[in-house]
Design an enzyme around this catalytic site. Structure first.
Site, mmCIF file in Angstrom:
data_model
loop_
_atom_site.group_PDB
_atom_site.id
_atom_site.type_symbol
_atom_site.label_atom_id
_atom_site.label_comp_id
_atom_site.label_asym_id
_atom_site.label_seq_id
_atom_site.Cartn_x
_atom_site.Cartn_y
_atom_site.Cartn_z
ATOM 1 N N ASP A 1 -20.914 -17.410 18.825
ATOM 2 C CA ASP A 1 -20.652 -16.053 19.303
ATOM 3 C C ASP A 1 -19.262 -15.679 18.798
ATOM 4 O OD1 ASP A 1 -19.905 -13.786 20.682
ATOM 5 O OD2 ASP A 1 -20.807 -14.421 22.586
ATOM 6 N N TYR B 1 -36.151 8.403 17.065
ATOM 7 C CA TYR B 1 -36.721 7.125 17.542
ATOM 8 C C TYR B 1 -37.236 6.317 16.360
ATOM 9 C CZ TYR B 1 -36.781 6.395 22.549
ATOM 10 O OH TYR B 1 -36.424 6.077 23.825
ATOM 11 N N ARG C 1 -19.393 0.662 19.113
ATOM 12 C CA ARG C 1 -19.884 -0.280 20.123
ATOM 13 C C ARG C 1 -21.319 -0.638 19.779
ATOM 14 N NH1 ARG C 1 -15.886 -0.247 23.803
ATOM 15 N NH2 ARG C 1 -16.893 -1.948 24.906
ATOM 16 N N LYS D 1 -14.901 -5.048 18.074
ATOM 17 C CA LYS D 1 -13.627 -5.693 18.416
ATOM 18 C C LYS D 1 -12.787 -5.783 17.140
ATOM 19 C CE LYS D 1 -15.470 -8.012 22.521
ATOM 20 N NZ LYS D 1 -16.925 -8.142 22.496
ATOM 21 N N GLU E 1 -38.564 2.662 16.603
ATOM 22 C CA GLU E 1 -38.946 1.300 17.013
ATOM 23 C C GLU E 1 -39.575 0.548 15.843
ATOM 24 O OE1 GLU E 1 -41.235 1.323 20.618
ATOM 25 O OE2 GLU E 1 -39.631 2.350 21.706
ATOM 26 N N THR F 1 -20.418 -8.750 18.572
ATOM 27 C CA THR F 1 -20.298 -7.310 18.758
ATOM 28 C C THR F 1 -19.688 -6.754 17.482
ATOM 29 O OG1 THR F 1 -18.187 -7.686 19.852
ATOM 30 C CG2 THR F 1 -20.088 -7.295 21.278
HETATM 31 N N1 DSN Z 1 -15.764 -7.559 27.506
HETATM 32 C C1 DSN Z 1 -15.533 -8.462 26.402
HETATM 33 C C2 DSN Z 1 -14.117 -8.899 26.336
HETATM 34 O O1 DSN Z 1 -13.256 -8.162 26.798
HETATM 35 O O2 DSN Z 1 -13.833 -9.959 25.815
HETATM 36 C C3 DSN Z 1 -16.442 -9.618 26.481
HETATM 37 O O3 DSN Z 1 -17.716 -9.205 26.788
#
Ligand code: DSN
Length: 422
Positions: free
Chosen positions: A202, A56, A237, A231, A58, A228
């Site tokens: 974003d 942990y 993740r 991707k 924080e 994120t």
């Molecule tokens: N789930 C993501 C996507 O597939 O683009 C977006 O949050």
């Protein structure tokens, strides 16, 4: 078999281990074309499954609420410094659990309930957290939404400017989940400046392309950048928020203690590994290959009569309206999955069908590029897609099965990080 191997899991929980092994094989055998997915490296997988999950932490490095941070602090600092250096930003927060919490932190930092936020409409290619009605961001704030132009399928910045002038949003989001074209960050920044809004880029889908120099960067234009990490960036993740120095404290306070408790340290470590990988010349080549593959695939699909929204792609993502093919997105996606080609059904702009049974499909090239496929394979991929869609219309399961076998045969020559043939 899964790599790293999972002998302890296999001994202790064989049912679960068998499912994990089967998923590794599935990912190996399928042409994975969900635009938001990828294959992480084995180094990222190893970092994700370390004893760091036991801790942990924080707070932030040097200011924690628990003892024992001697090694967590340098790990998080490494991730932060690598993010700052890779993207060229003043400040990075690597603690958000994923993209939606990262975007929620923006609301907490800059808005009060009921304030106006502007984002791209979800069915036009935006994201739930950019103020869509079923999301908390659409229920607790006052969302106004821009669309794409009906003819071109592209964002019309004149329309965005008119809407911003009329509605005076405090925050403007650009970016989304089904945007096949380059995002004009300077154009959005000029609009945000004019109306006094905070501009949030974003970049979840295109972060790896930006890191690899295959898409323009929002740095110097957007006040805040959310992404994120799993991707095109090819990390675990997780998520990051990057800001100018001016907004650093507001964002850090919003993430912790505003929204979250302890950061997921094993994820932080894996983000650090992915950011290091993304700073290499190999990754730059990868990012450019993702875009080249998508362009080649778009061309081949167009030749086969697929209708592509905006007429093609500038990035990793293709959005196709299947109406002219005489099939809806969902049955097509299901047939393609049986044919070994994994993608998702998706609404298209101005869709006349419902979101759970829309007209389109969305696909992308990040994962198949990680496997090593190049432009020369894209005509074959388009041919399989065309044949599978035609087979679905005729209930021709034999052809679908044949395609799945051909896909498996091709992919057998392209190793998958995280899997090795037993
Ligand atoms: N789930 C993501 C996507 O597939 O683009 C977006 O949050």
């Amino acid at each position: 078999m899964h790599v790293p191997s999972i002998p302890h899991l296999t001994a202790e929980d064989p049912d679960l281990a068998a499912l994990v092994e089967a998923e590794a094989t599935r990912q190996h055998d399928k042409l994975r074309m969900i635009a938001s997915e990828n294959y992480v490296s084995e180094a990222v997988l190893e970092a994700s499954s370390t004893v760091l999950t036991n801790k942990y932490s924080e707070g932030y490095a040097g200011r924690r609420y628990y003892e024992g941070q001697q090694l967590i602090d340098p790990i998080e600092t490494l991730a932060v410094d690598r993010a700052k250096s890779l993207f060229g930003v003043d400040h990075a927060n690597v603690q958000p659990y994923s993209g939606s919490p990262a975007n929620l932190a923006v609301y907490l930092a800059f808005l009060q309930p009921g304030d106006t936020v502007m984002g791209m409409s979800l069915p036009m290619g935006g994201h739930l957290t950019h103020g869509w009605s079923v999301s908390a961001t659409g229920k607790w704030f006052n969302p106004v939404r821009y669309a794409v132009d009906r003819e071109t399928g592209r964002i019309d910045l004149d329309e965005v400017r008119d809407l911003a002038r009329a509605e005076r949003p405090k925050v403007i989001f650009c970016g989304g989940t089904a945007v096949p074209r380059t995002i004009d960050f300077p154009g959005f920044a000029a609009i945000a400046r004019e109306v006094g809004a905070v501009l949030v880029a974003d970049i979840a889908h295109i972060a790896g392309l930006i890191a690899g120099g295959a898409h323009p960067s929002p740095v110097g234009h957007a006040d805040v950048i959310t992404t994120t990490t799993h991707k095109t960036l090819r990390g675990p993740r997780g998520a990051m928020i990057m800001t100018t120095a001016e907004h650093a404290t507001a964002i850090d306070k919003a993430v912790f203690p505003g929204l979250q408790g302890g950061p997921h340290n094993h994820t932080t470590a894996a983000i650090a590994v992915a950011l290091r990988e993304a700073s290499t010349s190999e990754f730059r080549a990868y990012a450019h290959q993702v875009v080249a593959n998508a362009a080649a695939l778009a061309e081949a699909l167009t030749e086969r009569g697929f209708t592509l929204i905006s007429g093609g792609t500038d990035n990793h993502l293709i959005l196709a309206d299947l109406t002219a093919k005489g099939i809806a997105g969902k049955p097509a996606a299901q047939a393609l999955d049986r044919a070994g080609i994994e993608l998702n059904y998706n609404t298209v702009p101005f869709d006349t069908r419902k979101p759970f049974d829309p007209s389109g499909i969305r696909l992308g090239t990040p994962a198949l590029t990680t496997r090593g496929l190049t432009e020369q394979h894209m005509p074959q991929v388009a041919a399989w897609m065309d044949e599978a869609v035609t087979a679905a219309l005729k209930d021709d399961e034999a052809s679908i099965e044949r395609i799945a076998g051909e896909v498996r045969d091709l992919l057998a020559g392209f190793p998958m990080p995280g899997y090795r043939a037993a």
